[in-house]
Design an enzyme around this catalytic site. Structure first.
Site, PDB file in Angstrom:
ATOM      1  N   GLY A 189       3.587   5.454   9.300  1.00 29.90           N
ATOM      2  CA  GLY A 189       4.968   5.632   8.862  1.00 29.90           C
ATOM      3  C   GLY A 189       5.804   4.391   9.078  1.00 29.90           C
ATOM      4  N   SER A 200       4.783   1.441   8.229  1.00 31.01           N
ATOM      5  CA  SER A 200       4.411   0.496   7.178  1.00 31.01           C
ATOM      6  C   SER A 200       5.620   0.054   6.361  1.00 31.01           C
ATOM      7  CB  SER A 200       3.384   1.118   6.232  1.00 31.01           C
ATOM      8  OG  SER A 200       2.094   1.005   6.753  1.00 31.01           O
ATOM      9  N   HIS A 252       0.821  -1.223   0.000  1.00 31.73           N
ATOM     10  CA  HIS A 252       0.000   0.000   0.000  1.00 31.73           C
ATOM     11  C   HIS A 252       0.850   1.267   0.000  1.00 31.73           C
ATOM     12  CE1 HIS A 252       0.536  -0.434   4.463  1.00 31.73           C
ATOM     13  NE2 HIS A 252       0.612   0.890   4.391  1.00 31.73           N
ATOM     14  N   ASP A 281      -0.314  -7.576   0.763  1.00 34.52           N
ATOM     15  CA  ASP A 281       0.216  -6.239   1.018  1.00 34.52           C
ATOM     16  C   ASP A 281       1.737  -6.272   0.958  1.00 34.52           C
ATOM     17  OD1 ASP A 281       0.504  -3.595   1.644  1.00 34.52           O
ATOM     18  OD2 ASP A 281      -0.203  -3.749   3.719  1.00 34.52           O
ATOM     19  N   SER A 285       2.214  -4.336   7.831  1.00 34.30           N
ATOM     20  CA  SER A 285       1.076  -3.985   6.989  1.00 34.30           C
ATOM     21  C   SER A 285       0.243  -2.890   7.637  1.00 34.30           C
ATOM     22  CB  SER A 285       0.211  -5.215   6.715  1.00 34.30           C
ATOM     23  OG  SER A 285      -0.960  -4.863   6.000  1.00 34.30           O
TER      24      SER A 285
END
Length: 500
Positions: free
Chosen positions: A341, A343, A233, A262, A358
Site C-alpha cells: 500500500g 507503493s 506497477h 517502475d 517501488s
C-alpha cells in the site's frame, strides 16, 4: 514547520491533499530543476522526530546530520565535476554524516579531494566501469531465471558490483560461465526477495479500479494539466483513479512503465489542486523545494499510505530488482521500512524530492529494505514539472524522446560537456538508435563514441542547430558511450537510446 489544516493531512498519501482546501498562504512554483538550493536551518519537525526514532539519534544529532548533508552535497558536486571519468563514487559516513568520502581511480586527485574538506580513496574501477559491469550482470541473470540473484547493485564503498542471491553457488556458477570478472562482482547469500508494495485492501491514499490501493508520490504539472507521479506497477494507461475518502473520480493514468522501470503519472480533474508538500504524519507536512539527488549515506524519509512516515539512509544507487513480473533497473536502495500500500509514495531528503516507492522486503515492525524509482527520470521521460515551494521553472523539455528501452537525463551549462554514465556493451553487430530532447531554445549536440584500446573514438554525431538530435548508426560489437554537449544555452535534456 507550519501546521496545515487537518483536511490536508497526508498530502502525498491521502489524496485529499490535492483538493482545493483552505490552508495558510504559501507561495509555490513549478520546476523541473534538480539543483535547487537546500536550506536545512529550520528542518521540519516531523522529519527530525522520524530521524530520531529510525536512526537512533538525539534531536541535536538529527539537526547536525541535516546540516552536514547540505554542506557536503555542494562539495561532492564540485569534486564529481572535477574528477570526471576518474570519479568512482562517494558516500557519507559517521552517525551525523560529518565525513564525505570521494573515490577516484587516480592518486593525483587526492590533494584536490582533501583540499575540499573530503576524504579520498583510490580504487581500481571508476563508477562508469562499475555501471558497465552491473549492466552485463543484469543481462546475464535476466536470461537465467533460476540462477537467483534477484537484487543487484553497485557498492561504491567496496568498489564492486554486489549480487544478493538465495542460491549463491548457482549464481556464481552462471556468472563464471559467462566470463564475469569474479573480483569485480561479489555474490552474497541473502533471503531478500523484494515485492511491489501495492495491495488489495481498502484504506487511504488513491485507488485504482475497485480495490487496489497505492500512494501518491509528488505533485506535478504538464502544461496546464495537473497531476501526480507514482509507481508504474500501480496501474496501466487509461485506468482511472479515485479519491481515498469518498471514492469519487480523481484522475486517469496518462503513462506507466513496469517492469524495466517502475513509474507512472496520473492526470487529475479540476477538483484537485497540486500542492508542494509531503505528509510527515500527525497533520504535519514537509515542503518540496526541488529534486536534487542525495549522496549515498544521506538520510532519506518515506511517506506512504499504509505505514506513514519513516526515515533511514540511502545505501546504494543503480540497483536492479528481479520482481516476479520482470526486472526493474535504476532503483535506489535504502534501509527505510515499507509495507503493501506504500507503493508510489514519496521519498524525500530534507526538502529535495528523491523518488517514488517501488518495492521492498520486511516490514515496519521488524525493519526492512525498500527501493525507490528516482523522480528526475520520471520528470524528464514524460516532460513533467515538479510542483515546489522554491525557484522558478526553466523552459520545459520537449519530452519527445520516449519509447526507448534506455533513458538518461541531465542538465548542461553552455559550453560544458556532460559525460553521462551511459556506457553499454553491444555483443553483436547492428544498429544504434538515439534521440536527444533538450530544453527549448538551446543548441545541444549528441555524439556516439566507441572504445578503441584506451581511447574513445567518435563514430557518429548529430550536431544540428536545435535542441533535438537523433543518431542512427550501424556498428560492430564493443563498448560504446554517449556524449552530450551544449553549443549554446543551458537547461535540461532527455536521452533515449537503443543498442544491439
Amino acid at each position: 514547520m507550519p501546521r496545515r489544516h487537518a483536511t490536508i493531512m497526508g498530502c502525498v498519501l491521502a489524496v485529499t491533499a490535492l483538493t482545493a482546501t483552505t490552508a495558510p498562504a504559501v507561495a509555490w512554483h513549478l520546476t523541473s530543476d534538480a539543483s535547487a538550493t537546500v536550506s536545512a536551518t529550520k528542518p521540519p519537525t516531523g522529519m527530525l522526530a522520524a530521524m530520531q526514532r529510525d536512526l537512533h539519534l538525539t534531536a541535536e544529532q538529527a539537526q547536525a546530520r541535516l546540516l552536514n548533508e547540505t554542506r557536503l552535497t555542494e562539495i561532492e558536486a564540485r569534486l564529481h565535476r572535477r574528477l570526471g571519468d576518474r570519479f568512482a563514487g562517494s558516500w557519507l559516513t559517521e552517525p551525523v554524516a560529518q565525513t564525505l568520502v570521494v573515490a577516484t581511480t587516480t592518486p593525483a586527485d587526492l590533494p584536490h579531494i582533501l583540499a575540499e574538506g573530503a576524504r579520498g580513496k583510490v580504487v581500481g574501477l571508476s563508477l562508469a566501469q562499475l555501471n558497465v559491469i552491473k549492466k552485463q550482470t543484469d543481462e546475464i541473470l535476466s536470461t537465467h531465471p533460476f540462477a537467483g540473484g534477484h537484487v543487484r547493485y553497485v557498492d561504491v564503498r567496496a568498489n564492486q558490483v554486489v549480487v544478493l542471491s538465495d542460491v549463491p553457488s548457482t549464481t556464481r556458477a552462471v556468472l563464471k560461465a559467462a566470463g564475469v570478472n569474479s573480483s569485480a562482482v561479489r555474490v552474497l547469500s541473502s533471503a531478500e526477495r523484494p515485492q511491489p508494495l501495492s495491495d488489495l485492501v481498502g484504506g487511504e491514499a488513491y485507488y485504482v479500479g475497485a480495490t487496489t490501493r497505492c500512494s501518491i508520490g509528488f505533485s506535478v504539472v504538464r502544461g496546464l494539466q495537473n497531476g501526480f507521479v507514482s509507481a508504474g506497477h500501480c496501474g496501466t494507461v487509461g485506468m482511472t483513479t479515485s479519491a481515498n475518502v469518498d471514492r469519487g473520480p480523481q484522475g486517469i493514468f496518462q503513462a506507466s512503465l513496469f517492469p524495466s522501470r517502475d513509474f507512472s503519472w496520473i492526470a487529475v480533474n479540476g477538483d484537485w489542486t497540486p500542492r508542494p508538500w509531503v505528509s510527515s504524519g500527525a497533520g504535519e507536512t514537509v515542503d518540496v523545494a526541488g529534486s536534487r539527488v542525495a549522496i549515498e549515506g544521506a538520510s532519506v524519509c518515506r511517506s506512504g499510505s499504509t505505514t506513514g512516515w519513516h526515515c533511514g539512509t540511502i545505501r546504494q544507487l543503480n540497483a536492479s530488482i528481479a520482481y516476479p513480473q520482470g526486472t526493474v533497473s535504476g532503483l535506489t536502495r535504502t534501509n527505510v521500512c515499507a509495507e503493501p500500500g506504500d507503493s508510489g509514495g514519496s521519498f524525500i531528503s530534507i526538502d529535495q524530492a528523491q523518488g517514488v516507492t517501488s518495492g521492498g522486503s520486511g516490514d515496519c515492525a521488524s525493519g526492512g529494505v525498500t527501493y525507490f524509482q528516482p523522480v528526475n527520470e520520471i520528470l524528464t521521460t514524460y516532460g513533467l514539472s515538479l510542483v515546489t515551494t522554491n525557484g522558478n521553472p526553466p523552459p520545459p523539455s520537449t519530452g519527445t524522446c520516449t519509447g526507448y528501452p534506455h533513458t538518461a537525463d541531465g542538465r548542461l551549462i553552455a559550453g560544458k560537456p556532460a559525460h553521462q554514465a551511459i556506457y553499454h556493451r553491444s555483443t553483436a553487430d547492428g544498429p544504434h538508435f538515439a534521440c536527444l530532447a533538450g530544453t527549448i531554445g538551446t543548441d545541444f549536440d549528441l555524439y556516439l563514441q566507441k572504445q578503441e584500446g584506451q581511447a574513445w573514438v567518435t563514430v557518429a554525431a548529430s550536431n544540428g542547430p536545435t535542441s533535438n538530435e537523433k543518431i542512427d548508426y550501424t556498428g560492430t560489437a564493443g563498448y560504446y558511450r554517449y556524449r552530450v554537449i551544449s553549443s549554446s544555452g543551458s537547461g535540461a535534456y532527455l536521452l533515449g537510446y537503443k543498442a544491439p
